[in-house]
Design a protein around this motif. Structure first.
Motif, PDB file in Angstrom:
ATOM      1  N   ILE A   1       0.830  -1.200   0.000  1.00 10.32           N
ATOM      2  CA  ILE A   1       0.000   0.000   0.000  1.00 10.32           C
ATOM      3  C   ILE A   1       0.866   1.253   0.000  1.00 10.32           C
ATOM      4  O   ILE A   1       0.526   2.226  -0.647  1.00 10.32           O
ATOM      5  CB  ILE A   1      -0.971  -0.014   1.194  1.00 10.32           C
ATOM      6  CG1 ILE A   1      -2.045  -1.098   0.992  1.00 10.32           C
ATOM      7  CG2 ILE A   1      -1.619   1.330   1.389  1.00 10.32           C
ATOM      8  CD1 ILE A   1      -2.983  -1.261   2.161  1.00 10.32           C
ATOM      9  N   GLN A   2       1.978   1.223   0.713  1.00 13.19           N
ATOM     10  CA  GLN A   2       2.809   2.426   0.793  1.00 13.19           C
ATOM     11  C   GLN A   2       3.477   2.774  -0.536  1.00 13.19           C
ATOM     12  O   GLN A   2       3.956   3.878  -0.706  1.00 13.19           O
ATOM     13  CB  GLN A   2       3.869   2.253   1.869  1.00 13.19           C
ATOM     14  CG  GLN A   2       3.286   2.279   3.264  1.00 13.19           C
ATOM     15  CD  GLN A   2       4.332   2.089   4.332  1.00 13.19           C
ATOM     16  OE1 GLN A   2       5.311   1.392   4.134  1.00 13.19           O
ATOM     17  NE2 GLN A   2       4.112   2.699   5.475  1.00 13.19           N
ATOM     18  N   LYS A   3       3.476   1.871  -1.500  1.00 18.61           N
ATOM     19  CA  LYS A   3       4.144   2.122  -2.776  1.00 18.61           C
ATOM     20  C   LYS A   3       3.230   2.739  -3.828  1.00 18.61           C
ATOM     21  O   LYS A   3       3.691   3.112  -4.890  1.00 18.61           O
ATOM     22  CB  LYS A   3       4.744   0.824  -3.305  1.00 18.61           C
ATOM     23  CG  LYS A   3       5.876   0.322  -2.435  1.00 18.61           C
ATOM     24  CD  LYS A   3       6.493  -0.922  -3.012  1.00 18.61           C
ATOM     25  CE  LYS A   3       7.626  -1.379  -2.097  1.00 18.61           C
ATOM     26  NZ  LYS A   3       8.333  -2.510  -2.667  1.00 18.61           N
ATOM     27  N   VAL A   4       1.949   2.861  -3.545  1.00 16.23           N
ATOM     28  CA  VAL A   4       1.027   3.453  -4.517  1.00 16.23           C
ATOM     29  C   VAL A   4       0.866   4.944  -4.244  1.00 16.23           C
ATOM     30  O   VAL A   4       1.137   5.429  -3.147  1.00 16.23           O
ATOM     31  CB  VAL A   4      -0.356   2.749  -4.509  1.00 16.23           C
ATOM     32  CG1 VAL A   4      -0.202   1.275  -4.860  1.00 16.23           C
ATOM     33  CG2 VAL A   4      -1.062   2.902  -3.183  1.00 16.23           C
ATOM     34  N   ALA A   5       0.396   5.666  -5.256  1.00 10.59           N
ATOM     35  CA  ALA A   5       0.228   7.120  -5.114  1.00 10.59           C
ATOM     36  C   ALA A   5      -0.948   7.471  -4.224  1.00 10.59           C
ATOM     37  O   ALA A   5      -0.907   8.441  -3.470  1.00 10.59           O
ATOM     38  CB  ALA A   5       0.049   7.762  -6.487  1.00 10.59           C
ATOM     39  N   PHE A   6      -2.019   6.689  -4.317  1.00  8.87           N
ATOM     40  CA  PHE A   6      -3.204   6.902  -3.489  1.00  8.87           C
ATOM     41  C   PHE A   6      -4.070   5.649  -3.567  1.00  8.87           C
ATOM     42  O   PHE A   6      -3.892   4.804  -4.434  1.00  8.87           O
ATOM     43  CB  PHE A   6      -3.999   8.140  -3.929  1.00  8.87           C
ATOM     44  CG  PHE A   6      -4.469   8.089  -5.356  1.00  8.87           C
ATOM     45  CD1 PHE A   6      -5.687   7.533  -5.691  1.00  8.87           C
ATOM     46  CD2 PHE A   6      -3.675   8.604  -6.368  1.00  8.87           C
ATOM     47  CE1 PHE A   6      -6.113   7.479  -6.997  1.00  8.87           C
ATOM     48  CE2 PHE A   6      -4.089   8.566  -7.686  1.00  8.87           C
ATOM     49  CZ  PHE A   6      -5.316   7.992  -7.997  1.00  8.87           C
ATOM     50  N   ILE A   7      -5.015   5.556  -2.658  1.00  2.00           N
ATOM     51  CA  ILE A   7      -5.969   4.440  -2.609  1.00  2.00           C
ATOM     52  C   ILE A   7      -7.370   5.016  -2.748  1.00  2.00           C
ATOM     53  O   ILE A   7      -7.699   6.017  -2.109  1.00  2.00           O
ATOM     54  CB  ILE A   7      -5.891   3.690  -1.254  1.00  2.00           C
ATOM     55  CG1 ILE A   7      -4.515   3.097  -1.025  1.00  2.00           C
ATOM     56  CG2 ILE A   7      -6.988   2.665  -1.111  1.00  2.00           C
ATOM     57  CD1 ILE A   7      -4.260   1.794  -1.672  1.00  2.00           C
ATOM     58  N   ILE A   8      -8.194   4.383  -3.570  1.00  2.00           N
ATOM     59  CA  ILE A   8      -9.620   4.693  -3.626  1.00  2.00           C
ATOM     60  C   ILE A   8     -10.324   3.463  -3.076  1.00  2.00           C
ATOM     61  O   ILE A   8     -10.176   2.372  -3.626  1.00  2.00           O
ATOM     62  CB  ILE A   8     -10.103   4.956  -5.067  1.00  2.00           C
ATOM     63  CG1 ILE A   8      -9.357   6.144  -5.670  1.00  2.00           C
ATOM     64  CG2 ILE A   8     -11.617   5.200  -5.078  1.00  2.00           C
ATOM     65  CD1 ILE A   8      -9.623   6.340  -7.150  1.00  2.00           C
ATOM     66  N   ALA A   9     -11.056   3.634  -1.981  1.00  2.00           N
ATOM     67  CA  ALA A   9     -11.690   2.476  -1.352  1.00  2.00           C
ATOM     68  C   ALA A   9     -12.976   2.882  -0.644  1.00  2.00           C
ATOM     69  O   ALA A   9     -13.061   3.952  -0.052  1.00  2.00           O
ATOM     70  CB  ALA A   9     -10.745   1.834  -0.341  1.00  2.00           C
ATOM     71  N   ALA A  10     -13.944   2.000  -0.725  1.00  2.00           N
ATOM     72  CA  ALA A  10     -15.171   2.183   0.049  1.00  2.00           C
ATOM     73  C   ALA A  10     -14.850   1.927   1.521  1.00  2.00           C
ATOM     74  O   ALA A  10     -13.868   1.247   1.850  1.00  2.00           O
ATOM     75  CB  ALA A  10     -16.248   1.228  -0.439  1.00  2.00           C
ATOM     76  N   ASP A  11     -15.660   2.481   2.379  1.00  2.00           N
ATOM     77  CA  ASP A  11     -15.518   2.270   3.819  1.00  2.00           C
ATOM     78  C   ASP A  11     -15.513   0.774   4.085  1.00  2.00           C
ATOM     79  O   ASP A  11     -16.477   0.072   3.833  1.00  2.00           O
ATOM     80  CB  ASP A  11     -16.686   2.948   4.547  1.00  2.00           C
ATOM     81  CG  ASP A  11     -16.591   2.820   6.051  1.00  2.00           C
ATOM     82  OD1 ASP A  11     -15.472   2.647   6.564  1.00  2.00           O
ATOM     83  OD2 ASP A  11     -17.644   2.885   6.702  1.00  2.00           O
ATOM     84  N   GLY A  12     -14.390   0.289   4.557  1.00  2.00           N
ATOM     85  CA  GLY A  12     -14.252  -1.141   4.821  1.00  2.00           C
ATOM     86  C   GLY A  12     -12.802  -1.479   5.125  1.00  2.00           C
ATOM     87  O   GLY A  12     -11.982  -0.597   5.381  1.00  2.00           O
ATOM     88  N   GLY A  13     -12.471  -2.748   5.063  1.00  2.00           N
ATOM     89  CA  GLY A  13     -11.163  -3.237   5.464  1.00  2.00           C
ATOM     90  C   GLY A  13      -9.995  -2.603   4.742  1.00  2.00           C
ATOM     91  O   GLY A  13      -9.021  -2.179   5.366  1.00  2.00           O
TER      92      GLY A  13
END
Length: 72
Positions: free
Chosen positions: A1-13
């Motif tokens: 996860i730390q290697k990506v520019a950003f995360i798009i995620a729905a509220d969850g795990g």
């Protein structure tokens, strides 16, 4: 996860796991969950809340506008 520019995620795990890193998180929320309940203050500017009970109703342009905020 730390290697990506950003995360798009729905509220969850995945979103909650991503919040533990320094990666910007674009959190997607339905109309019943307030982002302030789930995200630390520094990530609230990236939260998007659906007007309905379904995050799939969030328009793509709203997500793109947040991505632009991350890079500008």
């Amino acid at each position: 996860i730390q290697k990506v520019a950003f995360i798009i995620a729905a509220d969850g795990g995945l979103m909650h796991l991503a919040v533990t890193t320094n990666t910007p998180v674009i959190g997607l929320f339905n109309s019943e969950i307030k982002p302030i309940w789930r995200l630390p203050k520094h990530l609230l500017k990236y939260a998007i809340q659906s007007k309905s009970n379904n995050v799939n109703d969030i328009k793509i342009y709203r997500i793109i506008n947040i991505v632009k905020k991350i890079y500008i």
